[in-house]
Design an enzyme around this catalytic site. Structure first.
Site, PDB file in Angstrom:
ATOM      1  N   GLY A   1      45.124  36.101  60.834  1.00 40.69           N
ATOM      2  CA  GLY A   1      43.716  36.068  60.401  1.00 40.69           C
ATOM      3  C   GLY A   1      42.922  37.338  60.678  1.00 40.69           C
TER       4      GLY A   1
ATOM      5  CE  LYS B   1      47.415  24.383  60.139  1.00 39.77           C
ATOM      6  NZ  LYS B   1      47.646  25.641  60.746  1.00 39.77           N
TER       7      LYS B   1
ATOM      8  CG  ASN C   1      52.441  23.754  61.880  1.00 36.48           C
ATOM      9  OD1 ASN C   1      52.593  23.186  62.956  1.00 36.48           O
ATOM     10  ND2 ASN C   1      51.838  24.928  61.761  1.00 36.48           N
TER      11      ASN C   1
ATOM     12  CD  GLU D   1      47.565  38.052  57.109  1.00 34.16           C
ATOM     13  OE1 GLU D   1      47.000  37.475  56.161  1.00 34.16           O
ATOM     14  OE2 GLU D   1      48.513  37.544  57.743  1.00 34.16           O
ATOM     15  CG  ASN D   2      41.559  38.307  56.482  1.00 34.56           C
ATOM     16  OD1 ASN D   2      41.771  38.572  55.307  1.00 34.56           O
ATOM     17  ND2 ASN D   2      42.045  37.241  57.083  1.00 34.56           N
TER      18      ASN D   2
ATOM     19  NE  ARG E   1      54.381  26.905  64.431  1.00 35.80           N
ATOM     20  CZ  ARG E   1      53.197  27.037  64.990  1.00 35.80           C
ATOM     21  NH1 ARG E   1      52.216  26.237  64.634  1.00 35.80           N
ATOM     22  NH2 ARG E   1      52.984  27.948  65.891  1.00 35.80           N
TER      23      ARG E   1
ATOM     24  CG  LEU F   1      46.040  41.310  66.216  1.00 31.47           C
ATOM     25  CD1 LEU F   1      45.123  42.526  66.079  1.00 31.47           C
ATOM     26  CD2 LEU F   1      46.454  41.122  67.674  1.00 31.47           C
TER      27      LEU F   1
ATOM     28  CG  ASN G   1      41.664  30.659  67.240  1.00 31.41           C
ATOM     29  OD1 ASN G   1      40.785  31.348  67.775  1.00 31.41           O
ATOM     30  ND2 ASN G   1      41.809  29.374  67.475  1.00 31.41           N
TER      31      ASN G   1
ATOM     32  CG  ASP H   1      35.415  33.307  62.698  1.00 34.99           C
ATOM     33  OD1 ASP H   1      35.505  34.484  62.287  1.00 34.99           O
ATOM     34  OD2 ASP H   1      35.778  32.329  62.021  1.00 34.99           O
TER      35      ASP H   1
ATOM     36  CD  GLU I   1      53.236  31.520  61.631  1.00 35.01           C
ATOM     37  OE1 GLU I   1      53.678  31.119  62.694  1.00 35.01           O
ATOM     38  OE2 GLU I   1      52.012  31.597  61.391  1.00 35.01           O
TER      39      GLU I   1
ATOM     40  NE  ARG J   1      46.094  29.294  73.282  1.00 35.74           N
ATOM     41  CZ  ARG J   1      46.870  29.481  72.218  1.00 35.74           C
ATOM     42  NH1 ARG J   1      47.475  30.632  72.020  1.00 35.74           N
ATOM     43  NH2 ARG J   1      47.058  28.501  71.364  1.00 35.74           N
TER      44      ARG J   1
ATOM     45  CG  HIS K   1      52.255  33.713  67.273  1.00 34.65           C
ATOM     46  ND1 HIS K   1      51.389  34.403  68.099  1.00 34.65           N
ATOM     47  CD2 HIS K   1      51.584  32.613  66.858  1.00 34.65           C
ATOM     48  CE1 HIS K   1      50.242  33.747  68.192  1.00 34.65           C
ATOM     49  NE2 HIS K   1      50.342  32.660  67.450  1.00 34.65           N
TER      50      HIS K   1
HETATM   51  P1  AMP Z   1      44.671  32.529  62.187  1.00 36.62           P
HETATM   52  O1  AMP Z   1      44.792  31.895  63.522  1.00 36.62           O
HETATM   53  O2  AMP Z   1      45.756  33.517  61.887  1.00 36.62           O
HETATM   54  O3  AMP Z   1      44.446  31.555  61.072  1.00 36.62           O
HETATM   55  O4  AMP Z   1      43.327  33.407  62.248  1.00 36.62           O
HETATM   56  C1  AMP Z   1      42.058  32.809  62.298  1.00 36.62           C
HETATM   57  C2  AMP Z   1      41.029  33.827  62.702  1.00 36.62           C
HETATM   58  O5  AMP Z   1      41.039  34.940  61.786  1.00 36.62           O
HETATM   59  C3  AMP Z   1      39.590  33.324  62.631  1.00 36.62           C
HETATM   60  O6  AMP Z   1      39.231  32.643  63.795  1.00 36.62           O
HETATM   61  C4  AMP Z   1      38.815  34.614  62.495  1.00 36.62           C
HETATM   62  O7  AMP Z   1      38.545  35.111  63.799  1.00 36.62           O
HETATM   63  C5  AMP Z   1      39.771  35.582  61.836  1.00 36.62           C
HETATM   64  N1  AMP Z   1      39.350  35.941  60.480  1.00 36.62           N
HETATM   65  C6  AMP Z   1      39.573  35.289  59.331  1.00 36.62           C
HETATM   66  N2  AMP Z   1      39.012  35.947  58.289  1.00 36.62           N
HETATM   67  C7  AMP Z   1      38.410  37.039  58.787  1.00 36.62           C
HETATM   68  C8  AMP Z   1      37.653  38.135  58.230  1.00 36.62           C
HETATM   69  N3  AMP Z   1      37.417  38.213  56.950  1.00 36.62           N
HETATM   70  N4  AMP Z   1      37.207  39.061  59.091  1.00 36.62           N
HETATM   71  C9  AMP Z   1      37.447  38.993  60.416  1.00 36.62           C
HETATM   72  N5  AMP Z   1      38.151  38.009  60.988  1.00 36.62           N
HETATM   73  C10 AMP Z   1      38.628  37.045  60.202  1.00 36.62           C
END
Ligand code: AMP
Length: 398
Positions: free
Chosen positions: A332, A14, A7, A335-336, A91, A209, A211, A284, A385, A241, A180
């Site tokens: 991110g 990556k 990627n 899932e979290n 990718r 959901l 960044n 974040d 992915e 964005r 995506h």
């Molecule tokens: P991604 O673009 O899928 O890698 O998602 C990155 C984003 O996931 C980060 O900027 C965070 O906003 C969010 N994120 C990651 N870990 C957590 C967590 N434990 N709780 C809340 N948001 C998270």
């Protein structure tokens, strides 16, 4: 067969090496600051220690050379020689209308990807550089292109056309493409599998959901709508964005702040979203959640506005599909962040959604987070992915 998944961004790259038969990850890593001073490679063999090495990388060929050295080095390498890498999956961000599927790369494909550069000037040229660098170092290894846009090519015309003069579509192919796609495809299919239901029988909404963030509507195993458009700027409010705005705002900001169109675009891409809404507190969600709990009004506002926009898209896609069986959260934030999921699901009473708070509190699992009584099933499905790209590459070689 080992498949190297690449990627490639403009200054980063990556990679993952995946055994296509067992679907196990052998190693992964990241090259950063390619072409910039202070470049670094991070390499993690499966089950081994993460290594970080500062190494000059004048260009992407240097970066790929370091990746291949890391994968084959005697001490911590995971393959003996490059002969053990059967294929490379790349990718590619934008496949325009030319690519509704992944494809093996040849000269014709390279030319067609190049023709899409105008549609993704920040991403596609970097992706092409990555392919060329790999071809230089592994000239006999088959390579596949897996497009972020391909899954969305099944959208009907009414979903992908903008209310603009038709000639712009004819001349420049200005339309909605969506991104995506690899994630939306992987997550929707996987959710059906985990649920033990036939993919083609379901109406699924996937909320990716991260960044960057997007929602898609998948009916009968095909994407029928998605929230990103010609570029990844449309749709949800994202980390930095803006997502959907009144297009007239661009002219307004340009006049008031004396900015060029490029400068306004930079604001919309890099300084907006929850970062902008929270008055630069953070992009974040971990910081925003902490701010929300501490009662910071800007953090509260950013998260509420984000969740409301996601809920509105879920409503729109429920209407588009005349119903929904399954809503999936991934990436991110999806899932979290149990907190964000719960904020979004509060809007979904009309779909009979009932959250199981205990299940919603778990992390890293493929899991239903709705109660057995919930009329619509809500799930968390961690996206993958790279695995999806490896699978596609392997499939193309069969
Ligand atoms: P991604 O673009 O899928 O890698 O998602 C990155 C984003 O996931 C980060 O900027 C965070 O906003 C969010 N994120 C990651 N870990 C957590 C967590 N434990 N709780 C809340 N948001 C998270």
């Amino acid at each position: 067969m080992n498949i190297l998944v690449i990627n490639c961004g403009s200054s980063s790259l990556k990679f993952q090496l995946i055994d296509a038969e067992t679907e196990k990850l052998s190693a992964k890593g990241l090259c950063e600051r390619i072409g910039i001073e202070g470049s670094k490679i991070t390499y993690s063999p499966a089950g081994g220690e993460k290594e970080e090495t500062l190494a000059p990388m004048a260009n992407h060929t240097d970066a790929i050379r370091l990746v291949l050295n890391a994968l084959t080095n005697e001490k911590t390498g995971v393959v003996k020689s490059l002969d053990e890498i059967g294929a490379v999956g790349h990718r590619i961000v934008h496949g325009g209308e030319k690519f509704a599927q992944s494809t093996l790369i040849n000269e014709e494909v390279m030319a067609a990807i190049t023709e899409c550069n105008d549609l993704a000037p920040l991403h596609n040229p970097a992706n092409l550089i990555g392919i060329n660098a790999c071809r230089e170092l592994m000239p006999d290894t088959p390579m596949a292109a897996v497009f972020d846009t391909a899954f969305h090519q099944t959208m009907p015309e009414k979903a992908y056309m903008y209310g603009l003069p038709y000639e712009y579509y004819e001349k420049y192919r200005i339309r909605r493409y969506g991104f995506h796609g690899t994630s939306h495809s992987y997550v929707s299919r996987r959710a059906a599998e985990v649920l033990g239901k036939k993919y083609e029988d379901l109406k699924i909404i996937v909320c990716h959901l991260g960044n960057g963030a997007s929602v898609s509507a998948v009916m009968g195993g095909k994407c029928v709508d998605t929230s990103m458009g010609l570029t990844p700027l449309e749709g949800l409010i994202m980390g930095t964005r803006s997502g959907d705005i009144d297009p007239a705002i661009m002219e307004f900001i340009a006049h008031k702040e004396n900015k060029s169109i490029d400068e306004v675009m930079a604001v919309l891409n890099k300084k907006s979203g929850v970062l902008g809404l929270s008055d630069n507190l953070s992009s974040d969600f971990r910081d925003l959640e902490a701010g929300y709990r501490a009662g910071n009004p800007r953090a509260v506002n950013a998260m509420e506005t984000f969740a409301y926009r996601v809920a509105k898209y879920i409503g729109a896609y429920t209407a588009a599909m005349n119903g929904v069986d399954l809503i999936c959260f991934t990436a991110g934030v999806g899932e979290n962040s149990a907190f964000t999921r719960s904020m979004i699901c509060r809007y979904l009473g009309y779909l009979g959604v009932e959250l199981d708070e205990e299940a919603n509190g778990r992390r890293g699992e493929e899991i239903a987070i709705s109660t057995p009584e919930s009329r619509t099933v809500v799930m968390v499905i961690p996206t993958n992915e790279e695995l999806a790209i490896a699978r596609e590459t392997y499939r193309l070689l069969q």
